[in-house]
Scaffold this motif. Structure first.
Motif, PDB file in Angstrom:
ATOM      1  N   VAL A 178       0.841  -1.201   0.000  1.00  0.00           N
ATOM      2  CA  VAL A 178       0.000   0.000   0.000  1.00  0.00           C
ATOM      3  C   VAL A 178       0.872   1.244   0.000  1.00  0.00           C
ATOM      4  CG1 VAL A 178      -1.723   1.295   1.297  1.00  0.00           C
ATOM      5  CG2 VAL A 178      -1.911  -1.201   1.134  1.00  0.00           C
ATOM      6  N   LEU A 179       1.925   1.289   0.844  1.00  0.00           N
ATOM      7  CA  LEU A 179       2.805   2.456   0.874  1.00  0.00           C
ATOM      8  C   LEU A 179       3.599   2.582  -0.433  1.00  0.00           C
ATOM      9  CD1 LEU A 179       4.229   2.436   4.529  1.00  0.00           C
ATOM     10  CD2 LEU A 179       2.260   3.659   3.591  1.00  0.00           C
ATOM     11  N   LEU A 180       4.069   1.470  -0.969  1.00  0.00           N
ATOM     12  CA  LEU A 180       4.800   1.530  -2.228  1.00  0.00           C
ATOM     13  C   LEU A 180       3.905   2.025  -3.360  1.00  0.00           C
ATOM     14  CD1 LEU A 180       7.426   0.985  -3.725  1.00  0.00           C
ATOM     15  CD2 LEU A 180       6.644  -1.363  -4.102  1.00  0.00           C
ATOM     16  N   ASN A 181       2.659   1.587  -3.369  1.00  0.00           N
ATOM     17  CA  ASN A 181       1.724   2.056  -4.390  1.00  0.00           C
ATOM     18  C   ASN A 181       1.475   3.551  -4.254  1.00  0.00           C
ATOM     19  OD1 ASN A 181      -0.321   1.533  -6.556  1.00  0.00           O
ATOM     20  ND2 ASN A 181      -1.724   2.221  -4.954  1.00  0.00           N
ATOM     21  N   ALA A 182       1.407   4.055  -3.008  1.00  0.00           N
ATOM     22  CA  ALA A 182       1.226   5.498  -2.810  1.00  0.00           C
ATOM     23  C   ALA A 182       2.420   6.273  -3.368  1.00  0.00           C
ATOM     24  CB  ALA A 182       1.038   5.788  -1.318  1.00  0.00           C
ATOM     25  N   ILE A 183       3.630   5.781  -3.137  1.00  0.00           N
ATOM     26  CA  ILE A 183       4.825   6.447  -3.665  1.00  0.00           C
ATOM     27  C   ILE A 183       4.798   6.468  -5.191  1.00  0.00           C
ATOM     28  CG2 ILE A 183       7.333   6.264  -3.846  1.00  0.00           C
ATOM     29  CD1 ILE A 183       7.341   5.108  -0.991  1.00  0.00           C
ATOM     30  N   GLN A 184       4.447   5.354  -5.812  1.00  0.00           N
ATOM     31  CA  GLN A 184       4.405   5.278  -7.271  1.00  0.00           C
ATOM     32  C   GLN A 184       3.316   6.184  -7.852  1.00  0.00           C
ATOM     33  OE1 GLN A 184       6.673   3.969  -8.947  1.00  0.00           O
ATOM     34  NE2 GLN A 184       7.660   2.511  -7.582  1.00  0.00           N
ATOM     35  N   GLU A 185       2.165   6.247  -7.203  1.00  0.00           N
ATOM     36  CA  GLU A 185       1.083   7.105  -7.690  1.00  0.00           C
ATOM     37  C   GLU A 185       1.471   8.574  -7.596  1.00  0.00           C
ATOM     38  OE1 GLU A 185      -1.719   6.421  -9.155  1.00  0.00           O
ATOM     39  OE2 GLU A 185      -1.530   4.252  -9.043  1.00  0.00           O
ATOM     40  N   LEU A 186       2.173   8.943  -6.530  1.00  0.00           N
ATOM     41  CA  LEU A 186       2.620  10.326  -6.402  1.00  0.00           C
ATOM     42  C   LEU A 186       3.638  10.671  -7.484  1.00  0.00           C
ATOM     43  CD1 LEU A 186       2.938  10.550  -2.506  1.00  0.00           C
ATOM     44  CD2 LEU A 186       1.317  11.810  -3.949  1.00  0.00           C
ATOM     45  N   ARG A 187       4.547   9.773  -7.764  1.00  0.00           N
ATOM     46  CA  ARG A 187       5.511  10.017  -8.849  1.00  0.00           C
ATOM     47  C   ARG A 187       4.802  10.163 -10.191  1.00  0.00           C
ATOM     48  NH1 ARG A 187      10.090   5.476  -7.208  1.00  0.00           N
ATOM     49  NH2 ARG A 187      11.369   6.817  -5.835  1.00  0.00           N
ATOM     50  N   GLY A 188       3.815   9.304 -10.420  1.00  0.00           N
ATOM     51  CA  GLY A 188       3.075   9.399 -11.668  1.00  0.00           C
ATOM     52  C   GLY A 188       2.289  10.677 -11.801  1.00  0.00           C
ATOM     53  N   ALA A 189       1.910  11.286 -10.680  1.00  0.00           N
ATOM     54  CA  ALA A 189       1.156  12.548 -10.701  1.00  0.00           C
ATOM     55  C   ALA A 189       2.065  13.763 -10.773  1.00  0.00           C
ATOM     56  CB  ALA A 189       0.252  12.644  -9.473  1.00  0.00           C
ATOM     57  N   GLY A 190       3.389  13.557 -10.851  1.00  0.00           N
ATOM     58  CA  GLY A 190       4.289  14.687 -11.020  1.00  0.00           C
ATOM     59  C   GLY A 190       5.081  15.085  -9.797  1.00  0.00           C
TER      60      GLY A 190
END
Length: 282
Positions: A178-190
């Motif tokens: 869950v935390l790793l997915n949050a990090i990846q989603e934030l990177r994808g959002a810029g």
């Protein structure tokens, strides 16, 4: 011998006048003009040495139709070319005055931007081509690139627009994925750079452990997990709230997410750089 047969020497003119008036035996001929006195043939009668007039007209009709067809095609082609060449003019002619003013303003602004870009490129070229400023410009360019890379790899502190996201885990249901997915989603959002608690996130960061006992890059972290992120706050907040995203996933595991957008977020946790073991500058 002319004396013995006088009737054979008689000329036709010697026939007695009365003999011509005597009709031959048989029925009397019908009244009317004699065959020799029939009128001359009509004008449309075919001469003996050529086809009838109707046949000549029949051959001319297809030829005339073919010529008319060719002329029609040429006229249509010319009309299509004329319409195509005047299509833009017709479009502008039918536009409203407000639309024409807007189009003119857009073209003027685009022209100004292009002129400014040309001026900037010429200025940069002049600076690089000057022997006096060549070294200084190259040095400043190197410094700017080094600063940008330092922010991205986490070796220097940074500040700017961003958001603070807090993930609460009262049910101890938040896993490392869950935390790793949050990090990846934030990177994808810029997101340009971020830290979780006091751990700076880098390109090779890893989240490990079990719920309630999580670690990032070997450093222990505890709930609530606080993300400090620099980037477009609106884009990142929207990415977290999409259906099936981080907010939905955390809520499904008994947790909650709080997001606070801000014009100034500080990311001051530093990430140590590993010295390259095999690579050398070229």
């Amino acid at each position: 011998m002319s004396g013995d047969h006088p009737e054979q020497d008689r000329a036709p003119d010697d026939v007695p006048p009365d003999a011509a008036d005597v009709p031959a035996e048989g029925p009397a001929p019908a009244e009317g003009p004699a065959p020799a006195e029939d009128p001359a043939p009509a004008e449309d009668a075919a001469p003996a040495d050529g086809p009838p007039a109707a046949a000549r007209r029949g051959r001319r009709d297809p030829l005339a139709a073919a010529l008319i067809g060719v002329l029609t095609l040429l006229l249509g082609f010319a009309f299509a070319v004329q319409v195509r060449s005047t299509d833009t003019d017709t479009q502008y002619a039918g536009a409203r005055e407000e639309d024409l003013v807007r189009i003119l303003d857009d073209l003027t602004a685009q022209q100004d931007r292009l002129r400014q870009e040309i001026a900037d490129q010429r200025s940069a070229l002049d600076q690089l081509g000057s022997s006096d400023s060549d070294s200084a410009a190259a040095l400043q360019e190197a410094r700017d690139r080094a600063e940008a890379l330092s922010i991205l790899n986490g070796s220097v502190a940074a500040q700017g627009e961003g958001m603070t996201m807090t993930i609460r885990d009262p049910a101890t249901g938040i896993t490392s994925s869950v935390l790793l997915n949050a990090i990846q989603e934030l990177r994808g959002a810029g997101a340009e750079t971020m830290q979780v608690d006091q751990v700076r996130i880098g390109v090779s960061s890893a989240v490990t452990g079990t719920p309630g006992n999580l670690a990032i890059d070997g450093q222990q972290i505890e709930a609530p997990y606080v993300f400090q992120v620099i980037g477009s706050s609106q884009d990142m907040a929207t990415a977290m709230s999409i259906p099936g995203g981080v907010v939905s996933t955390v809520g499904g595991r008994g947790g909650s997410v709080d997001i606070v957008q801000s014009d100034r977020v500080v990311v001051d946790a530093l990430r140590p750089l590993d010295a390259p073991q095999y690579a050398d500058p070229d």
